[in-house]
Design a protein around this motif. Sequence first.
Motif, PDB file in Angstrom:
ATOM      1  N   ALA A   1       0.839  -1.194   0.000  1.00  0.00           N
ATOM      2  CA  ALA A   1       0.000   0.000   0.000  1.00  0.00           C
ATOM      3  C   ALA A   1       0.875   1.244   0.000  1.00  0.00           C
ATOM      4  O   ALA A   1       1.817   1.349   0.785  1.00  0.00           O
ATOM      5  CB  ALA A   1      -0.911  -0.006   1.221  1.00  0.00           C
ATOM      6  N   GLY A   2       0.540   2.165  -0.855  1.00  0.00           N
ATOM      7  CA  GLY A   2       1.282   3.412  -0.926  1.00  0.00           C
ATOM      8  C   GLY A   2       0.571   4.528  -0.183  1.00  0.00           C
ATOM      9  O   GLY A   2      -0.665   4.580  -0.171  1.00  0.00           O
ATOM     10  N   SER A   3       1.345   5.405   0.418  1.00  0.00           N
ATOM     11  CA  SER A   3       0.774   6.579   1.066  1.00  0.00           C
ATOM     12  C   SER A   3       1.686   7.771   0.814  1.00  0.00           C
ATOM     13  O   SER A   3       2.906   7.616   0.689  1.00  0.00           O
ATOM     14  CB  SER A   3       0.592   6.357   2.571  1.00  0.00           C
ATOM     15  N   GLY A   4       1.067   8.931   0.690  1.00  0.00           N
ATOM     16  CA  GLY A   4       1.853  10.139   0.456  1.00  0.00           C
ATOM     17  C   GLY A   4       2.177  10.389  -1.002  1.00  0.00           C
ATOM     18  O   GLY A   4       2.827  11.381  -1.328  1.00  0.00           O
ATOM     19  N   PHE A   5       1.735   9.498  -1.868  1.00  0.00           N
ATOM     20  CA  PHE A   5       1.954   9.686  -3.294  1.00  0.00           C
ATOM     21  C   PHE A   5       0.966   8.811  -4.053  1.00  0.00           C
ATOM     22  O   PHE A   5       0.347   7.911  -3.479  1.00  0.00           O
ATOM     23  CB  PHE A   5       3.386   9.324  -3.687  1.00  0.00           C
TER      24      PHE A   5
END
Length: 122
Positions: free
Chosen positions: A22-26
Amino acid sequence: VQLQASGGGLVQAGESLRLSCAGSGFSMDNYAIGWFRQAPGKVREFVAAISWSGDATYYADSVKGRFTISRDNAKNTVYLQTNSLKPEDTAVYYCAADRDSGGTFTYQYDYWGQGTLVTVSS
């Protein structure tokens, strides 16, 4: 930019796991994503990669036909479905993101997650 790998665990040979990155901040839909793994005492090795659009996928010979990489850009998540697991698949699995086209080498990736442990017993 953060990547969070999850889904690892202890399974028996022949079983399956689905790993998530999971990606966060982009926004991951601008990045190629790769999965790598590192077994104790060994170098980190390429497992699979997927293009930013999901149209192209690549696999190491050792996992071809057993693992499947996919992505859901709406959820900002990339998955690695691991089937028919073998004891030699035991490793910490890492996901990584690249703004370009990714690849099979660790230096081609800009960002790395912290890893999730997969242990396969015989």
